[in-house]
Design a protein around this motif. Structure first.
Motif, PDB file in Angstrom:
ATOM      1  N   ASP A  73      51.877  33.966  33.131  1.00  0.00           N
ATOM      2  CA  ASP A  73      50.567  34.593  32.964  1.00  0.00           C
ATOM      3  C   ASP A  73      50.080  35.150  34.298  1.00  0.00           C
ATOM      4  OD1 ASP A  73      49.531  32.458  34.420  1.00  0.00           O
ATOM      5  OD2 ASP A  73      48.430  31.592  32.739  1.00  0.00           O
ATOM      6  N   CYS A  74      48.854  35.645  34.306  1.00  0.00           N
ATOM      7  CA  CYS A  74      48.331  36.321  35.499  1.00  0.00           C
ATOM      8  C   CYS A  74      48.246  35.389  36.711  1.00  0.00           C
ATOM      9  CB  CYS A  74      46.973  36.947  35.202  1.00  0.00           C
ATOM     10  SG  CYS A  74      45.735  35.808  34.535  1.00  0.00           S
ATOM     11  N   ARG A  93      49.506  25.033  39.749  1.00  0.00           N
ATOM     12  CA  ARG A  93      48.778  26.237  40.143  1.00  0.00           C
ATOM     13  C   ARG A  93      47.485  26.289  39.339  1.00  0.00           C
ATOM     14  NH1 ARG A  93      47.733  28.272  35.714  1.00  0.00           N
ATOM     15  NH2 ARG A  93      49.250  29.207  34.363  1.00  0.00           N
ATOM     16  N   PRO A  94      46.421  26.811  39.943  1.00  0.00           N
ATOM     17  CA  PRO A  94      45.132  26.803  39.238  1.00  0.00           C
ATOM     18  C   PRO A  94      45.071  27.817  38.099  1.00  0.00           C
ATOM     19  CG  PRO A  94      44.921  27.913  41.353  1.00  0.00           C
ATOM     20  CD  PRO A  94      46.319  27.362  41.285  1.00  0.00           C
ATOM     21  N   ALA A  95      44.355  27.462  37.050  1.00  0.00           N
ATOM     22  CA  ALA A  95      44.004  28.411  35.999  1.00  0.00           C
ATOM     23  C   ALA A  95      42.824  29.227  36.518  1.00  0.00           C
ATOM     24  CB  ALA A  95      43.630  27.663  34.721  1.00  0.00           C
ATOM     25  N   THR A  96      42.487  30.322  35.845  1.00  0.00           N
ATOM     26  CA  THR A  96      41.430  31.198  36.360  1.00  0.00           C
ATOM     27  C   THR A  96      40.098  30.468  36.543  1.00  0.00           C
ATOM     28  OG1 THR A  96      41.017  31.989  34.106  1.00  0.00           O
ATOM     29  CG2 THR A  96      42.406  33.362  35.511  1.00  0.00           C
ATOM     30  N   ALA A  97      39.773  29.527  35.677  1.00  0.00           N
ATOM     31  CA  ALA A  97      38.502  28.801  35.793  1.00  0.00           C
ATOM     32  C   ALA A  97      38.514  27.784  36.927  1.00  0.00           C
ATOM     33  CB  ALA A  97      38.186  28.100  34.482  1.00  0.00           C
ATOM     34  N   GLU A  98      39.700  27.510  37.497  1.00  0.00           N
ATOM     35  CA  GLU A  98      39.823  26.473  38.508  1.00  0.00           C
ATOM     36  C   GLU A  98      39.909  27.008  39.935  1.00  0.00           C
ATOM     37  OE1 GLU A  98      42.353  23.306  35.832  1.00  0.00           O
ATOM     38  OE2 GLU A  98      43.444  24.845  36.942  1.00  0.00           O
ATOM     39  N   GLY A 123      38.840  35.875  32.039  1.00  0.00           N
ATOM     40  CA  GLY A 123      40.002  35.000  32.143  1.00  0.00           C
ATOM     41  C   GLY A 123      41.226  35.672  32.715  1.00  0.00           C
ATOM     42  N   HIS A 124      41.059  36.778  33.439  1.00  0.00           N
ATOM     43  CA  HIS A 124      42.216  37.502  33.972  1.00  0.00           C
ATOM     44  C   HIS A 124      42.132  37.596  35.491  1.00  0.00           C
ATOM     45  CE1 HIS A 124      45.781  39.841  33.574  1.00  0.00           C
ATOM     46  NE2 HIS A 124      45.261  40.885  34.174  1.00  0.00           N
ATOM     47  N   ALA A 125      43.286  37.424  36.168  1.00  0.00           N
ATOM     48  CA  ALA A 125      43.335  37.421  37.628  1.00  0.00           C
ATOM     49  C   ALA A 125      44.274  38.503  38.144  1.00  0.00           C
ATOM     50  CB  ALA A 125      43.817  36.058  38.130  1.00  0.00           C
ATOM     51  N   GLY A 126      43.979  38.991  39.342  1.00  0.00           N
ATOM     52  CA  GLY A 126      44.832  39.966  40.017  1.00  0.00           C
ATOM     53  C   GLY A 126      44.702  39.812  41.523  1.00  0.00           C
ATOM     54  N   VAL A 127      45.571  40.499  42.250  1.00  0.00           N
ATOM     55  CA  VAL A 127      45.573  40.481  43.712  1.00  0.00           C
ATOM     56  C   VAL A 127      44.990  41.809  44.186  1.00  0.00           C
ATOM     57  CG1 VAL A 127      47.007  40.384  45.785  1.00  0.00           C
ATOM     58  CG2 VAL A 127      47.595  38.967  43.803  1.00  0.00           C
TER      59      VAL A 127
END
Length: 173
Positions: A73-74, A93-98, A123-127
């Motif tokens: 996932d992201c 590894r952290p989830a987006t909420a963490e 709920g989506h992550a990017g660099v």
């Protein structure tokens, strides 16, 4: 569910809320620092070098993640970029909420986002790429259903909804 300690506070803890060393040991807050701009650029470069990832979370018949095959996932993609830049690996590894409190610091209004920071919308992550779209929207590289690509990260854009937060990785001094 708990938003800290990988959702498992009995077996994991994060009393200082900042960073871990390469062995996964917690480091006191006073001995942690933000990644530098140069390290952030390496994170972005590593994200680009990761190439196309397949978003597998929740797909029938697919493993939840497979780092060797660039599947996950992201947040798996984000952590692969951190590892590719030579930063200590986080496990779990952290989830987006963490993100706040798990070796990442939420940026405040006085901070300027830069390449290598992690942006989360809903709920989506990017660099972050370190650049902005013509309309001022932050640009980030991310993996999703169509593989790795650069996209605008802003609530209401590209189907993203929810609160936008930006986080900077913390590492031992």
């Amino acid at each position: 569910m708990y938003g800290f300690a990988g959702g498992d506070p009995v077996n994991f803890s994060d009393p200082f809320g900042l960073c871990k060393n390469a062995k996964g040991e917690e480091v006191p807050a006073g001995k942690c620092r933000d990644v530098t701009a140069e390290e952030g650029k390496k994170v972005y470069d590593a994200a680009v070098d990761e190439g196309a990832w397949t978003y597998t979370q929740g797909r029938k018949g697919e493993p939840a993640k497979d780092f060797c095959a660039n599947k996950g996932d992201c947040t798996d993609f984000v952590e692969a970029a951190m590892r590719g830049a030579g930063l200590p690996e986080l496990s779990p590894r952290p989830a987006t909420a963490e993100y706040p409190g798990t070796s990442y610091r939420a940026l405040g209004s006085a901070d300027t986002p830069r390449a290598g920071d992690v942006i989360i919308v809903g709920g989506h992550a990017g660099v972050l790429t370190g650049s902005k779209h013509a309309d001022g929207t932050l640009m980030a590289i991310q993996n999703g259903n169509s593989g790795v690509k650069s996209m605008r990260f802003k609530p209401g854009v590209n189907g993203l909804s929810g609160t936008q937060t930006i986080h900077r990785r913390q590492v031992p001094q």
